[in-house]
Design a protein around this motif. Structure first.
Motif, PDB file in Angstrom:
ATOM      1  N   GLU A 166     -49.503 -43.040  66.787  1.00 30.00           N
ATOM      2  CA  GLU A 166     -48.326 -42.321  67.355  1.00 30.00           C
ATOM      3  C   GLU A 166     -47.122 -43.746  67.644  1.00 30.00           C
ATOM      4  N   GLY A 167     -45.792 -43.013  67.213  1.00 28.73           N
ATOM      5  CA  GLY A 167     -44.822 -44.008  67.282  1.00 28.73           C
ATOM      6  C   GLY A 167     -43.962 -43.727  68.399  1.00 28.73           C
ATOM      7  N   LEU A 168     -42.617 -43.982  68.499  1.00 28.33           N
ATOM      8  CA  LEU A 168     -41.596 -43.708  69.525  1.00 28.33           C
ATOM      9  C   LEU A 168     -41.667 -42.187  69.902  1.00 28.33           C
ATOM     10  N   GLY A 199     -49.376 -48.818  54.511  1.00 28.20           N
ATOM     11  CA  GLY A 199     -49.295 -49.472  55.775  1.00 28.20           C
ATOM     12  C   GLY A 199     -49.384 -48.689  56.991  1.00 28.20           C
ATOM     13  N   LEU A 200     -50.248 -47.712  56.851  1.00 24.76           N
ATOM     14  CA  LEU A 200     -50.657 -46.752  58.142  1.00 24.76           C
ATOM     15  C   LEU A 200     -51.769 -46.915  58.705  1.00 24.76           C
ATOM     16  N   SER A 201     -51.582 -47.042  59.980  1.00 23.56           N
ATOM     17  CA  SER A 201     -52.622 -47.343  60.892  1.00 23.56           C
ATOM     18  C   SER A 201     -53.197 -45.992  61.470  1.00 23.56           C
ATOM     19  N   CYS A 238     -64.840 -42.066  46.603  1.00 26.87           N
ATOM     20  CA  CYS A 238     -63.824 -41.116  47.141  1.00 26.87           C
ATOM     21  C   CYS A 238     -63.381 -41.574  48.460  1.00 26.87           C
ATOM     22  N   TRP A 239     -64.471 -41.833  49.418  1.00 31.37           N
ATOM     23  CA  TRP A 239     -64.182 -42.132  50.621  1.00 31.37           C
ATOM     24  C   TRP A 239     -63.234 -43.325  50.843  1.00 31.37           C
ATOM     25  N   SER A 240     -63.230 -44.361  50.059  1.00 34.66           N
ATOM     26  CA  SER A 240     -62.633 -45.580  49.838  1.00 34.66           C
ATOM     27  C   SER A 240     -60.975 -45.115  49.435  1.00 34.66           C
ATOM     28  N   TRP A 241     -60.798 -44.122  48.534  1.00 33.36           N
ATOM     29  CA  TRP A 241     -59.557 -43.664  48.329  1.00 33.36           C
ATOM     30  C   TRP A 241     -58.713 -43.210  49.410  1.00 33.36           C
ATOM     31  N   LEU A 242     -59.513 -42.601  50.169  1.00 33.69           N
ATOM     32  CA  LEU A 242     -59.084 -41.973  51.495  1.00 33.69           C
ATOM     33  C   LEU A 242     -58.345 -43.086  52.301  1.00 33.69           C
ATOM     34  N   THR A 243     -59.053 -44.137  52.782  1.00 30.73           N
ATOM     35  CA  THR A 243     -58.441 -44.969  53.621  1.00 30.73           C
ATOM     36  C   THR A 243     -57.786 -45.860  52.924  1.00 30.73           C
ATOM     37  N   GLY A 244     -57.919 -45.941  51.584  1.00 34.54           N
ATOM     38  CA  GLY A 244     -57.087 -46.793  50.857  1.00 34.54           C
ATOM     39  C   GLY A 244     -55.520 -46.299  50.424  1.00 34.54           C
TER      40      GLY A 244
END
Length: 207
Positions: free
Chosen positions: A152-154, A112-114, A100-106
């Protein structure tokens, strides 16, 4: 907090959440945010609904501290709580919390989110019914509590719409729904990679 008095980056982040396009199985609404966690906060609650049955539910909170926060390593923080009921045989899997934790990060990696400073817990709890409730089947619930710092982006504004979409992917995966295709600018349409969703179809039992 008066919304029109909030800093521009926070207002833009909230506007993106409100405008996000989500999976049709997810019903989402704004809710009252927690107090004292940050100077500015915005919260959403959601449920995965299929054939009028709630399969999973959750809450996502966006926090903002313009001065920055040492523990966050940034000025924004996302906090979540997700719950779903499982079949007892699936809940007995000893690797379920890690999965379940791997699903969060996955879910975030697939889009493609950092992110940084991720932390949280995965809890499973079983219920057995007696007396007047003895006709109910034993139930097991999985609960994911987590927080992370979005990139955080622009203008110092994170892409909150994409983080919300990833969070909804996670919510649907916990609910047992198949992955939805992701539209990428370079790859076209692709399915979300990851572990197979939990095979369950019973929603949380509410008193």
């Amino acid at each position: 907090m008066e919304e029109n008095a909030a800093p521009l980056p926070f207002r833009q982040a909230v506007d993106a959440l409100r405008a996000a396009r989500l999976r049709p199985e997810v019903e989402i609404d704004p809710t009252k945010p927690p107090k004292r966690l940050a100077p500015y906060a915005y919260a959403l609650e959601a449920a995965v609904v299929e054939e009028d049955e709630d399969l999973a539910d959750g809450r996502l909170v966006l926090l903002h501290d313009p001065a920055g926060h040492d523990a966050w390593q940034g000025t924004f923080r996302l906090v979540t709580l997700l719950r779903a009921e499982l079949e007892p045989e699936m809940a007995a899997d000893p690797l379920l919390p890690e999965v379940c934790w791997s699903w969060l990060t996955g879910a975030m990696d697939a889009r493609g989110l950092s992110y940084g400073e991720a932390s949280g817990t995965v809890t499973r709890a079983g219920s057995h019914y007696f007396g007047g409730l003895a006709d109910r089947r034993p139930a097991t619930q999985i609960e994911i509590r987590a927080s992370w710092t979005p990139r955080e982006g622009l203008g110092g504004v994170p892409d909150t719409a994409s983080y919300l979409a990833a969070w909804c992917d996670l919510l649907c995966q916990v609910a047992g729904l198949p992955p939805a295709p992701v539209h990428g600018p370079e790859t076209g349409v692709q399915s979300l990679p990851g572990v197979v969703s939990l095979p369950q179809r019973r929603g949380p039992q509410h008193p």
